[in-house]
Design a protein around this motif. Structure first.
Motif, mmCIF file in Angstrom:
data_model
loop_
_atom_site.group_PDB
_atom_site.id
_atom_site.type_symbol
_atom_site.label_atom_id
_atom_site.label_comp_id
_atom_site.label_asym_id
_atom_site.label_seq_id
_atom_site.Cartn_x
_atom_site.Cartn_y
_atom_site.Cartn_z
ATOM 1 N N PRO A 191 0.854 -1.313 -0.083
ATOM 2 C CA PRO A 191 -0.063 -0.087 -0.025
ATOM 3 C C PRO A 191 0.915 1.435 0.051
ATOM 4 O O PRO A 191 0.482 2.378 -0.456
ATOM 5 C CB PRO A 191 -0.735 -0.092 1.334
ATOM 6 N N HIS A 192 2.207 1.382 0.781
ATOM 7 C CA HIS A 192 2.827 2.338 0.773
ATOM 8 C C HIS A 192 3.438 2.798 -0.559
ATOM 9 O O HIS A 192 3.478 3.846 -1.058
ATOM 10 C CB HIS A 192 3.763 2.387 1.722
ATOM 11 N N LEU A 193 3.934 1.558 -1.180
ATOM 12 C CA LEU A 193 4.644 1.924 -2.580
ATOM 13 C C LEU A 193 3.440 2.097 -3.480
ATOM 14 O O LEU A 193 3.763 2.955 -4.416
ATOM 15 C CB LEU A 193 5.160 0.367 -3.158
ATOM 16 N N GLU A 194 2.233 1.760 -3.509
ATOM 17 C CA GLU A 194 1.308 2.283 -4.406
ATOM 18 C C GLU A 194 0.790 3.588 -4.206
ATOM 19 O O GLU A 194 0.646 4.303 -5.171
ATOM 20 C CB GLU A 194 0.223 1.235 -4.354
ATOM 21 N N GLY A 195 1.089 3.986 -2.753
ATOM 22 C CA GLY A 195 0.531 5.272 -2.524
ATOM 23 C C GLY A 195 1.711 6.349 -2.955
ATOM 24 O O GLY A 195 1.184 7.383 -3.718
ATOM 25 N N ILE A 196 2.830 5.757 -3.057
ATOM 26 C CA ILE A 196 4.128 6.674 -3.682
ATOM 27 C C ILE A 196 3.642 6.749 -5.162
ATOM 28 O O ILE A 196 3.942 8.019 -5.727
ATOM 29 C CB ILE A 196 5.510 6.116 -3.333
ATOM 30 N N GLN A 197 3.540 5.869 -5.642
ATOM 31 C CA GLN A 197 3.330 5.812 -7.154
ATOM 32 C C GLN A 197 2.096 6.813 -7.631
ATOM 33 O O GLN A 197 2.015 7.452 -8.670
ATOM 34 C CB GLN A 197 3.025 4.340 -7.892
ATOM 35 N N SER A 198 1.121 6.555 -6.712
ATOM 36 C CA SER A 198 -0.362 7.243 -7.223
ATOM 37 C C SER A 198 0.143 8.545 -7.031
ATOM 38 O O SER A 198 -0.431 9.770 -7.510
ATOM 39 C CB SER A 198 -1.321 6.961 -6.190
ATOM 40 N N VAL A 199 0.933 9.057 -5.765
ATOM 41 C CA VAL A 199 1.221 10.657 -5.612
ATOM 42 C C VAL A 199 2.172 11.148 -6.746
ATOM 43 O O VAL A 199 1.877 12.285 -7.337
ATOM 44 C CB VAL A 199 2.079 10.862 -4.353
ATOM 45 N N VAL A 200 3.154 10.409 -7.328
ATOM 46 C CA VAL A 200 4.015 10.747 -8.479
ATOM 47 C C VAL A 200 3.198 10.944 -9.674
ATOM 48 O O VAL A 200 3.140 12.008 -10.168
ATOM 49 C CB VAL A 200 5.029 9.734 -8.422
ATOM 50 N N GLU A 201 2.275 10.129 -9.745
ATOM 51 C CA GLU A 201 1.379 10.355 -11.128
ATOM 52 C C GLU A 201 0.486 11.496 -10.899
ATOM 53 O O GLU A 201 0.380 12.223 -11.629
ATOM 54 C CB GLU A 201 0.543 8.796 -11.241
ATOM 55 N N HIS A 202 0.011 11.771 -9.645
ATOM 56 C CA HIS A 202 -0.747 13.007 -9.314
ATOM 57 C C HIS A 202 -0.194 14.191 -9.713
ATOM 58 O O HIS A 202 -0.364 15.065 -10.313
ATOM 59 C CB HIS A 202 -1.210 13.032 -7.983
ATOM 60 N N ILE A 203 1.385 14.332 -9.069
ATOM 61 C CA ILE A 203 2.169 15.286 -9.521
ATOM 62 C C ILE A 203 2.408 15.861 -10.778
ATOM 63 O O ILE A 203 2.488 16.719 -11.316
ATOM 64 C CB ILE A 203 3.420 15.486 -8.660
ATOM 65 N N GLU A 204 2.693 14.571 -11.765
ATOM 66 C CA GLU A 204 2.835 14.521 -12.797
ATOM 67 C C GLU A 204 1.761 14.967 -13.675
ATOM 68 O O GLU A 204 1.835 16.103 -14.639
ATOM 69 C CB GLU A 204 3.180 13.091 -13.530
ATOM 70 N N HIS A 205 0.508 14.661 -13.494
ATOM 71 C CA HIS A 205 -0.811 15.057 -14.103
ATOM 72 C C HIS A 205 -0.864 16.490 -13.650
ATOM 73 O O HIS A 205 -1.249 17.348 -14.513
ATOM 74 C CB HIS A 205 -2.004 14.447 -13.538
ATOM 75 N N LEU A 206 -0.617 17.056 -12.476
ATOM 76 C CA LEU A 206 -0.709 18.564 -12.061
ATOM 77 C C LEU A 206 0.149 19.398 -12.805
ATOM 78 O O LEU A 206 -0.344 20.410 -13.357
ATOM 79 C CB LEU A 206 -0.522 18.511 -10.671
ATOM 80 N N LEU A 207 1.435 19.044 -12.942
ATOM 81 C CA LEU A 207 2.323 19.723 -13.828
ATOM 82 C C LEU A 207 1.925 19.894 -15.219
ATOM 83 O O LEU A 207 2.289 20.686 -15.651
ATOM 84 C CB LEU A 207 3.716 19.465 -13.489
ATOM 85 N N ASP A 208 1.637 18.728 -15.786
ATOM 86 C CA ASP A 208 1.189 18.790 -17.263
ATOM 87 C C ASP A 208 0.127 19.716 -17.239
ATOM 88 O O ASP A 208 -0.161 20.485 -18.403
ATOM 89 C CB ASP A 208 0.583 17.355 -17.435
ATOM 90 N N ASP A 209 -1.042 19.882 -16.384
ATOM 91 C CA ASP A 209 -2.106 20.777 -16.537
ATOM 92 C C ASP A 209 -1.446 22.305 -16.446
ATOM 93 O O ASP A 209 -2.030 23.003 -17.204
ATOM 94 C CB ASP A 209 -3.122 20.525 -15.218
ATOM 95 N N VAL A 210 -0.689 22.405 -15.456
ATOM 96 C CA VAL A 210 -0.069 23.760 -15.369
ATOM 97 C C VAL A 210 0.690 24.132 -16.643
ATOM 98 O O VAL A 210 0.418 25.372 -17.149
ATOM 99 C CB VAL A 210 0.745 23.970 -14.017
ATOM 100 N N LEU A 211 1.380 23.390 -17.173
ATOM 101 C CA LEU A 211 2.221 23.537 -18.474
ATOM 102 C C LEU A 211 1.099 23.990 -19.466
ATOM 103 O O LEU A 211 1.386 24.680 -20.399
ATOM 104 C CB LEU A 211 2.983 22.410 -18.832
ATOM 105 N N LEU A 212 0.080 23.191 -19.682
ATOM 106 C CA LEU A 212 -0.798 23.397 -20.634
ATOM 107 C C LEU A 212 -1.486 24.813 -20.545
ATOM 108 O O LEU A 212 -1.732 25.355 -21.680
ATOM 109 C CB LEU A 212 -1.845 22.324 -20.653
#
Length: 375
Positions: A191-212
């Motif tokens: 669960p902790h590893l999946e949580g880390i992966q989920s947070v990283v995907e969230h930040i990546e998606h957030l930065l993609d939106d900001v860049l757009l």
């Protein structure tokens, strides 16, 4: 005392008309200045206007040269013009405020400067016109700039908070894994590893939106349509969304109601539109509910509908629905940044498309996106 403004007294050309190169150079200089320049005769009829003058009034040069100053300046009818011309001849120049009427009927406050000239017995005037910013317009511009500055500051503050919170979650999970790595089983670590992966995907998606959003506001986003199989594209996107969310608690379906599949579209700009809308539908829909993506193509448009049976959007929130970082008053503690719909609106506008929303609190929401197909 009347001033002597006869050009022949100031400069005696060798020939009556300058060479072709000199004429071209003179016109280049006229079109390089920022003010609108008109030349007109004593009868108020235009016989020259530079490019800036044409843009200011919205006429082509041919249209403008068929008019008189009476047609353009509301406060210079024929009777007023005769008196102004008398004063112009007497003093050599006049400066005053006026109002110009554009081709579409818009009124522009301007400051104009007249200079009297005569050439070989012909009288004419050179007019410089500069659009005047009124005090009201200036206050409105300052108010808008202040609002933009406040929004930028709010944007940076909320973005920093969102990223800092996400990184703190990652650091906390890493700290636990380091401390108990030897004691925990793989099942407890997962669960902790999946949580880390989920947070990283969230930040990546957030930065993609900001860049757009940044690129769209800077005018650096360009449509690059290429042949695209919409049926396969939407099917793959739905499968990817289901996989990324690891979401067996929601059923995402795709229905193709189009008679043809391959069209010209920009897949790189279409994907964030659909991804953000599907992401919101998943986020704000109850466990076990269904989310539908429907596609239709008609009358030169691709029409996408995303339907959910979620919490809905209160009427009071719809006015600010597409503002960056604005979130509905009924979202509770559901995760989110409020950037997704701002991105969707920017990209739909870039396409020259339309975005419609139907929603009822507690029953769900339908987003309809209409995008033109490119030939």
């Amino acid at each position: 005392m009347a001033s002597n403004n006869d050009i022949t007294d100031e400069y005696k050309p060798i020939s009556i008309l300058p060479s072709e190169e000199e004429l071209q150079f003179a016109e280049f200089l006229m079109n390089s200045v920022t003010e609108a320049i008109f030349w007109l005769g004593s009868d108020a009829r235009f016989f020259y206007a530079n490019d800036r003058a044409c843009r200011l009034l919205g006429y082509s040069r041919e249209e403008l040269l068929s008019l008189t100053m009476h047609d353009v300046a509301l406060d210079l009818p024929a009777d007023v013009w005769s008196e102004r011309w008398r004063l112009l001849k007497q003093y050599g120049s006049l400066t005053f405020k006026s109002q110009y009427r554009t081709k579409v009927g818009k009124l522009l406050p301007v400051e104009i400067a007249f200079t009297y000239r005569s050439y070989h017995g012909t009288e004419f005037s050179c007019v410089f016109a500069c659009e005047k910013t009124t005090e009201v317009e200036l206050r409105q511009a300052l108010k808008q700039e202040k609002k933009r500055s406040q929004l930028r500051a709010q944007f940076i503050c909320m973005l920093s908070h969102e990223i800092r919170t996400s990184l703190n979650l990652v650091l906390f999970s890493i700290s636990l894994l380091r401390r108990y790595s030897q004691q925990w089983t793989e099942e407890k670590k997962r669960p902790h590893l999946e949580g880390i992966q989920s947070v990283v995907e969230h930040i990546e998606h957030l930065l993609d939106d900001v860049l757009l959003i940044g690129k769209a506001e800077a005018g650096k986003l360009n449509l690059k349509p290429v042949p695209l199989d919409l049926h396969q594209f939407c099917g793959d996107l739905v499968a990817q969304m289901q996989l990324m969310k690891n979401n067996s608690q929601h059923s995402i379906t795709f229905v193709n109601r189009s008679n043809y599949n391959v069209v010209n579209m920009d897949r790189n700009l279409l994907q964030p539109i659909l991804t953000n809308l599907l992401d919101n539908a998943i986020k704000y829909s109850p466990t076990g509910s269904q989310i539908d993506l429907e596609l239709a193509c008609r009358e030169g448009n691709a029409i996408f509908q995303i339907k959910d049976a979620g919490i809905g959007i209160p009427a009071a929130d719809r006015r600010r629905l597409f503002e960056a970082f604005h979130r509905g008053s009924n979202v509770g503690d559901a995760p989110g940044t409020g950037l997704g719909l701002a991105v969707v609106k920017k990209l739909v506008d870039l396409h020259g498309g339309q975005l419609a929303v139907e929603s009822e609190v507690g029953k769900g929401t339908v987003f309809t996106i209409t995008l033109p197909l490119f030939s």
